[in-house]
Design a protein around this motif. Sequence first.
Motif: not given
Length: 465
Positions: A58, A159, A228, A234, A246, A248, A341, A343, A370
Amino acid sequence: MSKKHIILNAFNMNCVGHINHGLWTHPRDRSTDYRKLSYWTDLAKLLERGLFDGLFIADIVGVYDIYRQSVDVTLKESVQLPVNDPMMLVSAMAAATQNLGFGITVNLTYEAPYLLARRFSTLDHLTDGRIGWNIVTGYLDSAARAMGGAEMIPHDERYDRADEYLDVLYKLWEGSWQDDAVRRDREGRVFADPAKVRKVRHRGRYYDVEGYHLCEPSPQRTPVLFQAGSSGRGQAFAVRHAECVFVSSQSKEGTRKLVDALRAQAVAAGRDAGDLKIIMGITVVVGRTQREAEEKFAEYARYASPEAGLAHFAAGSGIDYSTYAPDDELAPPGGHKGRGIESSVQRVTDGKRGVTVRHLLDQMQLGGRYTTIVGDPVQVADALQSWVQEAGVDGFNLTRTVTPESYEDFIDLVIPELQSRGIYKTSYAQGTLREKLFGDGARLGPRHTGAGFRDPSNEAATQAR
Ligand SMILES: Cc1cc2nc3c(=O)[nH]c(=O)nc-3n(C[C@H](O)[C@H](O)[C@H](O)COP(=O)(O)O)c2cc1C
């Protein structure tokens, strides 16, 4: 028929505190050696012993300064600060290994496409095609300010710019040099055939590029593309560009929804559902017995810093949780004023009401948010298998806890159990990272957007979108 193998990457970062914050204070943790090349080459060799598909690194541009409106906790706990450049690590690790892949995060917002194209092509050459790129666009005002702006570019526009950026890169990577352009003909004194090297001309909304790609074709040309972001915009970006996504999320149900949505959109866009590999972030604490694992977890937790985890999360969501009481909701009614972010709160709450700061801190006993599995090898393998079956993921990005001990434990205890179930490889497949992951060719598959930029007669691909 042989069973599908789980994809496994180690999830790491060129810094001290990555996901599970505070563990650098554990006496056996070596993460403060991240400045030493041997730390990385030893890690790469260790991961190759465990037949990991890749090391996923990362990165962040900017600092986490939302929590308490300062960088104090960030610096004291080393929450991804200081952070060194991830790309610089790759050549040395590639020299120490033969098969391990490298998924490197680079934020494109602050990089000229022409130069980034060359850096990735160079690494693709030097690794014999073992390089991947995790495409990110940044989410921090602190980065925008450091780079001469006032605040970050609005979410969807990031984006839009990235879409055009990728078009430029495909033109350079896929379209500038034909496969047979390089002749290396000593007698004829022709290194490269000028008729087979094409100038890229891109005039777009955000980027203007006119030039020849500086590198001859590398084994994969385009690195394996990771992404991600999980908002609607996204996902649209992922469906167009990503080969690996990716994710989470805390619940199998929430992950399943995202996985199904991504695969359905991929199919609607003319790709196959299997063209997208979905990789989930996970933390594992394993012991030879359940009791040993639980004791290890409790011991690690004594060194962890949930507050540092909260400071990290605050930066992602853009909300200063230091002003919240423990029983305040993460996403208060009427919406929040975060600018980070979009989301990130959704990923933690799965859209449910009533999730509080206290809930988040409880989840972060190891300093990170996580999903965490604690158990003996059979329990860990059962849990991983259930995520694959029920949530539909293809594999995992395994975070570090106490490092490198947590990777050693996983390799010595969990890998043999996964292998005995036939769901993990017993040797590496041949070829580039893309061939190892997808089993097909070294280059982008024919259904991928980037493949449309190869044909020199395809005028549309050389014009601005
Ligand atoms: C699992 C995961 C890992 C991420 N890793 C990084 C990273 O290493 N560097 C970075 O700048 N952003 C990272 N991001 C942020 C995303 O690239 C993106 O900016 C963010 O999720 C906002 O997009 P979204 O609203 O579409 O989710 C990550 C996001 C997720 C979900």
